[in-house]
Design a protein around this motif. Structure first.
Motif, PDB file in Angstrom:
ATOM      1  N   LEU A   8       0.871  -1.166   0.000  1.00 13.45           N
ATOM      2  CA  LEU A   8       0.000   0.000   0.000  1.00 13.45           C
ATOM      3  C   LEU A   8       0.907   1.214   0.000  1.00 13.45           C
ATOM      4  O   LEU A   8       1.618   1.480   0.960  1.00 13.45           O
ATOM      5  CB  LEU A   8      -0.919   0.015   1.226  1.00 13.45           C
ATOM      6  N   VAL A  10       1.264   5.150  -0.026  1.00 13.97           N
ATOM      7  CA  VAL A  10       0.505   6.350   0.328  1.00 13.97           C
ATOM      8  C   VAL A  10       1.357   7.573   0.040  1.00 13.97           C
ATOM      9  O   VAL A  10       2.453   7.726   0.580  1.00 13.97           O
ATOM     10  CB  VAL A  10       0.096   6.335   1.820  1.00 13.97           C
ATOM     11  N   ALA A  34      -2.959   5.115  -2.300  1.00 15.89           N
ATOM     12  CA  ALA A  34      -3.845   6.027  -1.600  1.00 15.89           C
ATOM     13  C   ALA A  34      -3.171   7.397  -1.580  1.00 15.89           C
ATOM     14  O   ALA A  34      -1.938   7.482  -1.538  1.00 15.89           O
ATOM     15  CB  ALA A  34      -4.109   5.550  -0.184  1.00 15.89           C
ATOM     16  N   ALA A  40      -5.828   5.576   3.290  1.00 17.90           N
ATOM     17  CA  ALA A  40      -5.062   4.357   3.555  1.00 17.90           C
ATOM     18  C   ALA A  40      -5.669   3.569   4.717  1.00 17.90           C
ATOM     19  O   ALA A  40      -5.810   2.352   4.645  1.00 17.90           O
ATOM     20  CB  ALA A  40      -3.611   4.708   3.860  1.00 17.90           C
TER      21      ALA A  40
END
Length: 46
Positions: A8, A10, A34, A40
Motif C-alpha cells: 500500500l 501512500v 492512496a 489508507a
C-alpha cells in the motif's frame, strides 16, 4: 520479501511516482495506492 504480499503506497503526489509503481508491478508485486492517510486507513480496515 515475499512477492505475493501487497504493498500500500501512500503519497499525495502518487501520479509522479507512476514509474516506480509500474516497475514494482513488473517485478510481480501487487500495489494499491492512496493519496492520504485517511484513505489508507480506510483501505486497510476493509
Amino acid at each position: 520479501m515475499d512477492k505475493s504480499q501487497k504493498i500500500l503506497w501512500v503519497d499525495d503526489e502518487i501520479d509522479s511516482l507512476k514509474p516506480h509503481i509500474l516497475f514494482l508491478e513488473k517485478k510481480g508485486y501487487t500495489l494499491k495506492t492512496a493519496i492520504s492517510g485517511d484513505d489508507a486507513v480506510e483501505m486497510v480496515s476493509k
